[in-house]
Design a protein around this motif. Structure first.
Motif, PDB file in Angstrom:
ATOM      1  N   PRO A 124       9.969   5.056   5.606  1.00  0.00           N
ATOM      2  CA  PRO A 124       9.974   4.487   6.963  1.00  0.00           C
ATOM      3  C   PRO A 124       8.590   4.138   7.507  1.00  0.00           C
ATOM      4  CG  PRO A 124      11.448   6.361   6.839  1.00  0.00           C
ATOM      5  CD  PRO A 124      10.730   6.304   5.526  1.00  0.00           C
ATOM      6  N   THR A 125       7.604   4.945   7.206  1.00  0.00           N
ATOM      7  CA  THR A 125       6.289   4.711   7.807  1.00  0.00           C
ATOM      8  C   THR A 125       5.397   3.802   6.967  1.00  0.00           C
ATOM      9  OG1 THR A 125       5.577   6.756   6.764  1.00  0.00           O
ATOM     10  CG2 THR A 125       6.258   6.895   9.071  1.00  0.00           C
ATOM     11  N   ALA A 126       5.921   3.352   5.821  1.00  0.00           N
ATOM     12  CA  ALA A 126       5.093   2.527   4.925  1.00  0.00           C
ATOM     13  C   ALA A 126       5.030   1.082   5.410  1.00  0.00           C
ATOM     14  CB  ALA A 126       5.657   2.583   3.510  1.00  0.00           C
ATOM     15  N   GLU A 127       3.892   0.460   5.192  1.00  0.00           N
ATOM     16  CA  GLU A 127       3.737  -0.970   5.509  1.00  0.00           C
ATOM     17  C   GLU A 127       3.856  -1.830   4.254  1.00  0.00           C
ATOM     18  OE1 GLU A 127       0.712  -0.133   9.247  1.00  0.00           O
ATOM     19  OE2 GLU A 127      -0.084  -0.866   7.334  1.00  0.00           O
ATOM     20  N   GLY A 128       3.804  -1.192   3.114  1.00  0.00           N
ATOM     21  CA  GLY A 128       3.913  -1.919   1.854  1.00  0.00           C
ATOM     22  C   GLY A 128       3.920  -0.942   0.693  1.00  0.00           C
ATOM     23  N   TYR A 129       3.985  -1.471  -0.483  1.00  0.00           N
ATOM     24  CA  TYR A 129       4.069  -0.623  -1.675  1.00  0.00           C
ATOM     25  C   TYR A 129       3.194  -1.196  -2.788  1.00  0.00           C
ATOM     26  CZ  TYR A 129       8.180   0.875   0.882  1.00  0.00           C
ATOM     27  OH  TYR A 129       9.012   1.329   1.860  1.00  0.00           O
ATOM     28  N   GLU A 130       2.708  -0.312  -3.597  1.00  0.00           N
ATOM     29  CA  GLU A 130       1.979  -0.728  -4.789  1.00  0.00           C
ATOM     30  C   GLU A 130       2.786  -0.262  -5.996  1.00  0.00           C
ATOM     31  OE1 GLU A 130      -2.590  -0.825  -5.346  1.00  0.00           O
ATOM     32  OE2 GLU A 130      -1.903   1.096  -6.137  1.00  0.00           O
ATOM     33  N   LEU A 131       3.040  -1.155  -6.896  1.00  0.00           N
ATOM     34  CA  LEU A 131       3.885  -0.872  -8.060  1.00  0.00           C
ATOM     35  C   LEU A 131       3.056  -1.053  -9.330  1.00  0.00           C
ATOM     36  CD1 LEU A 131       6.684  -0.689  -9.542  1.00  0.00           C
ATOM     37  CD2 LEU A 131       6.885  -3.136  -9.139  1.00  0.00           C
ATOM     38  N   ARG A 132       3.251  -0.148 -10.254  1.00  0.00           N
ATOM     39  CA  ARG A 132       2.507  -0.240 -11.515  1.00  0.00           C
ATOM     40  C   ARG A 132       3.444   0.042 -12.673  1.00  0.00           C
ATOM     41  NH1 ARG A 132      -2.286   3.928  -9.803  1.00  0.00           N
ATOM     42  NH2 ARG A 132      -3.168   2.690  -8.138  1.00  0.00           N
ATOM     43  N   ILE A 133       3.231  -0.663 -13.745  1.00  0.00           N
ATOM     44  CA  ILE A 133       4.005  -0.412 -14.967  1.00  0.00           C
ATOM     45  C   ILE A 133       3.012  -0.331 -16.130  1.00  0.00           C
ATOM     46  CG2 ILE A 133       5.755  -1.297 -16.555  1.00  0.00           C
ATOM     47  CD1 ILE A 133       6.986  -2.805 -14.237  1.00  0.00           C
TER      48      ILE A 133
ATOM     49  N   ASP B 209      -1.936   1.217   6.242  1.00  0.00           N
ATOM     50  CA  ASP B 209      -3.355   0.916   6.460  1.00  0.00           C
ATOM     51  C   ASP B 209      -4.105   0.846   5.132  1.00  0.00           C
ATOM     52  OD1 ASP B 209      -2.969   0.865   9.200  1.00  0.00           O
ATOM     53  OD2 ASP B 209      -3.368   3.016   9.392  1.00  0.00           O
ATOM     54  N   ASN B 210      -3.404   0.329   4.135  1.00  0.00           N
ATOM     55  CA  ASN B 210      -4.001   0.143   2.809  1.00  0.00           C
ATOM     56  C   ASN B 210      -4.336   1.463   2.109  1.00  0.00           C
ATOM     57  OD1 ASN B 210      -4.421  -2.043   1.101  1.00  0.00           O
ATOM     58  ND2 ASN B 210      -6.644  -1.863   1.302  1.00  0.00           N
ATOM     59  N   ILE B 211      -3.754   2.546   2.585  1.00  0.00           N
ATOM     60  CA  ILE B 211      -3.996   3.858   1.984  1.00  0.00           C
ATOM     61  C   ILE B 211      -2.675   4.405   1.475  1.00  0.00           C
ATOM     62  CG2 ILE B 211      -4.682   6.255   2.467  1.00  0.00           C
ATOM     63  CD1 ILE B 211      -6.571   5.118   4.595  1.00  0.00           C
ATOM     64  N   GLY B 212      -2.699   4.994   0.300  1.00  0.00           N
ATOM     65  CA  GLY B 212      -1.489   5.587  -0.252  1.00  0.00           C
ATOM     66  C   GLY B 212      -1.057   6.790   0.573  1.00  0.00           C
ATOM     67  N   ILE B 213       0.191   6.772   1.031  1.00  0.00           N
ATOM     68  CA  ILE B 213       0.677   7.901   1.838  1.00  0.00           C
ATOM     69  C   ILE B 213       1.728   8.716   1.097  1.00  0.00           C
ATOM     70  CG2 ILE B 213       0.161   6.888   4.093  1.00  0.00           C
ATOM     71  CD1 ILE B 213       3.127   6.048   4.257  1.00  0.00           C
ATOM     72  N   ALA B 214       2.314   8.152   0.051  1.00  0.00           N
ATOM     73  CA  ALA B 214       3.297   8.886  -0.760  1.00  0.00           C
ATOM     74  C   ALA B 214       3.484   8.124  -2.061  1.00  0.00           C
ATOM     75  CB  ALA B 214       4.627   9.003  -0.031  1.00  0.00           C
ATOM     76  N   SER B 215       3.822   8.837  -3.103  1.00  0.00           N
ATOM     77  CA  SER B 215       4.040   8.187  -4.392  1.00  0.00           C
ATOM     78  C   SER B 215       5.280   8.724  -5.061  1.00  0.00           C
ATOM     79  CB  SER B 215       2.850   8.417  -5.324  1.00  0.00           C
ATOM     80  OG  SER B 215       1.823   7.520  -5.058  1.00  0.00           O
ATOM     81  N   SER B 216       5.833   7.945  -5.943  1.00  0.00           N
ATOM     82  CA  SER B 216       6.917   8.431  -6.786  1.00  0.00           C
ATOM     83  C   SER B 216       6.298   9.200  -7.948  1.00  0.00           C
ATOM     84  CB  SER B 216       7.711   7.251  -7.347  1.00  0.00           C
ATOM     85  OG  SER B 216       6.915   6.562  -8.285  1.00  0.00           O
TER      86      SER B 216
ATOM     87  N   GLN C   2       5.576   3.468 -11.531  1.00  0.00           N
ATOM     88  CA  GLN C   2       5.259   4.332 -10.386  1.00  0.00           C
ATOM     89  C   GLN C   2       5.068   3.464  -9.141  1.00  0.00           C
ATOM     90  OE1 GLN C   2       1.434   6.394 -10.354  1.00  0.00           O
ATOM     91  NE2 GLN C   2       2.420   8.196  -9.493  1.00  0.00           N
ATOM     92  N   VAL C   3       5.564   3.944  -8.035  1.00  0.00           N
ATOM     93  CA  VAL C   3       5.440   3.224  -6.764  1.00  0.00           C
ATOM     94  C   VAL C   3       4.671   4.095  -5.771  1.00  0.00           C
ATOM     95  CG1 VAL C   3       6.690   2.226  -4.803  1.00  0.00           C
ATOM     96  CG2 VAL C   3       7.594   1.968  -7.129  1.00  0.00           C
ATOM     97  N   THR C   4       3.717   3.502  -5.115  1.00  0.00           N
ATOM     98  CA  THR C   4       2.964   4.197  -4.069  1.00  0.00           C
ATOM     99  C   THR C   4       3.191   3.492  -2.732  1.00  0.00           C
ATOM    100  OG1 THR C   4       1.243   4.878  -5.620  1.00  0.00           O
ATOM    101  CG2 THR C   4       0.646   4.889  -3.299  1.00  0.00           C
ATOM    102  N   ALA C   5       3.615   4.248  -1.745  1.00  0.00           N
ATOM    103  CA  ALA C   5       3.800   3.686  -0.401  1.00  0.00           C
ATOM    104  C   ALA C   5       2.451   3.612   0.293  1.00  0.00           C
ATOM    105  CB  ALA C   5       4.764   4.559   0.401  1.00  0.00           C
ATOM    106  N   LEU C   6       2.205   2.501   0.986  1.00  0.00           N
ATOM    107  CA  LEU C   6       0.903   2.278   1.616  1.00  0.00           C
ATOM    108  C   LEU C   6       1.033   2.147   3.129  1.00  0.00           C
ATOM    109  CD1 LEU C   6      -0.338  -0.549  -0.803  1.00  0.00           C
ATOM    110  CD2 LEU C   6      -0.908   1.883  -0.955  1.00  0.00           C
TER     111      LEU C   6
END
Lengths: 170, 223
Positions: free
Chosen positions: B159-168, B208-215, B202-206
């Motif tokens: 809910p609080t994420a503004e975007g996600y970073e995905l890596r494979i 303010d461009n900062i990771g706030i949670a990750s899978s 792996q997905v990281t929730a962002l």
């Protein structure tokens, strides 16, 4: 990757347990290494799919460390009781008997003195005497650095004052 | 009142610790279970359980010895295993801190192979991060070790994420794709080669461009 991690963790656990065991562990150090390596492999092999190998090995190493340290502590207790019965000196990490006796005596008085400390100081001193770093005390109780450090310092000063009143520290 | 029969004893820390240890050699309370040690070391115990654990450890010589050993284990393992759980070094003046939870697997590999793909950000590289409430990103599809269908990836929105970073990356740790997404799903482009095999994502929730949670770093298969 897993094999390399296991080897490193096996050696590390052996070193960690050796610190608990002190000189007494020297004789069976190879046994400990073998048991640790075998147990880690058994834990890993039970998992058909390991989605995060590094974290998994670390967690397996935690469990194995708990077991190995407990076994070593139990072995020390057994040797101590055999030693006491047979009067045959066994290698031990403990200080000399006279020092151990005085430590036991002061331990009882530490217990009494701690009970008289205010709650937070008491918790800080108990953690310090249990081997926690200031950082770990901060984490454990949610205190800022200065508070944790001050509680340890003042609590230890209170403890020493109480013990001096009881006749220690000459 | 001073007891005249007592001998002078040094009051240095080492002697006091030894005395304290001997005074607490036999704890009446049950010791921590292996699972509790694991959770404690990985920063996963809840507040009440954490308080109980520390109350026991600091009054039980056996468990204090185990705790010291695990502290050594974690500190020394950090030198060769970047995938271990760790906390940030606290500021001496910090009032509290953000909790950085357990690292995902092969974080070292990710740190090495994705460093060139990533845009600069403040969060730690390759770590599974939890916010103070312990939130992580839950992966929806593909499920762990399931077959990838239609190159579609989906995860539960934070809910609080503004975007996600995905890596494979591949099993060997080679990066094959990294992207950013605004929604909780992504499609792997056709030009990204996916030979049959196993991959990790792996997905990281962002925010303010900062990771706030990750899978967790999780495997999927391509047939």
């Amino acid at each position: 990757m897993i094999r390399a991690l296991l080897e490193k963790y096996g050696a590390l656990i052996r070193r960690v347990v050796a610190r608990v065991g002190g000189r007494a562990l020297q004789d069976n150090r190879d046994d400990v290494a073998q048991v640790v390596a075998l147990s880690l492999w058994q834990q890993i092999s039970r998992e058909q799919t390991i989605t995060h190998p590094s974290s998994y090995v670390y967690r397996a190493a935690i469990r194995e460390t708990v077991r190995a340290v407990r076994q070593e502590l139990a072995r020390q207790r057994t040797h101590s009781s055999i030693d006491a019965e047979s009067a045959v000196p066994l290698p031990s990490a403990a200080p000399d008997p006279e020092a151990a006796a005085s430590s036991a005596e002061i331990g009882r008085d530490i217990k009494s003195a701690l009970a008289a400390l205010p709650s937070d100081r008491q918790r800080a001193v108990r953690a310090h005497l249990s081997g926690y770093s200031v950082e770990q005390i901060m984490q454990a109780y949610g205190w800022p650095y200065q508070k944790a450090r001050n509680l340890v310092a003042r609590g230890m000063a209170d403890l020493r004052s109480a013990l001096i009143k009881e006749g220690y520290g000459g | 009142m001073v007891d005249p029969t007592r001998r002078p004893v040094s009051l240095d820390d080492e002697r006091l610790m030894e005395g304290y240890r001997l005074a607490h050699a036999d704890s009446a309370e049950p010791h921590l279970a292996e699972a509790e040690w694991e959770q404690l070391t990985c920063g996963e115990l809840g507040t009440d359980a954490l308080a109980r654990a520390h109350a026991h450890i600091t009054t039980c010589a056996q468990c204090a010895a185990v705790h010291r050993s695990l502290t050594s284990l974690t500190a020394e393992a950090a030198q060769f295993d970047a995938g271990i759980a760790r906390r940030p070094t606290p500021s001496p003046f910090a009032k509290g801190w953000m909790y950085v939870g357990g690292l995902a697997a092969a974080a070292a590999i990710f740190a090495a192979v994705f460093v060139d793909l990533r845009e600069p950000r403040n969060g730690p590289v390759g770590e599974v991060m939890r916010n103070p409430q312990g939130t992580t990103v839950s992966l929806v599809a593909p499920r762990p070790d399931a077959v990838l269908e239609g190159r579609q990836l989906a995860w539960q929105a934070v809910p609080t994420a503004e975007g996600y970073e995905l890596r494979i990356n591949t099993m060997a740790g080679d990066a094959i794709w990294a992207t950013r997404a605004v929604t909780a799903n992504a499609t792997i482009p056709p030009d990204v080669a996916l030979p049959p095999g196993r991959y990790y994502w792996q997905v990281t929730a962002l925010r303010d461009n900062i990771g706030i949670a990750s899978s967790a770093l999780t495997a999927f298969r391509v047939n």
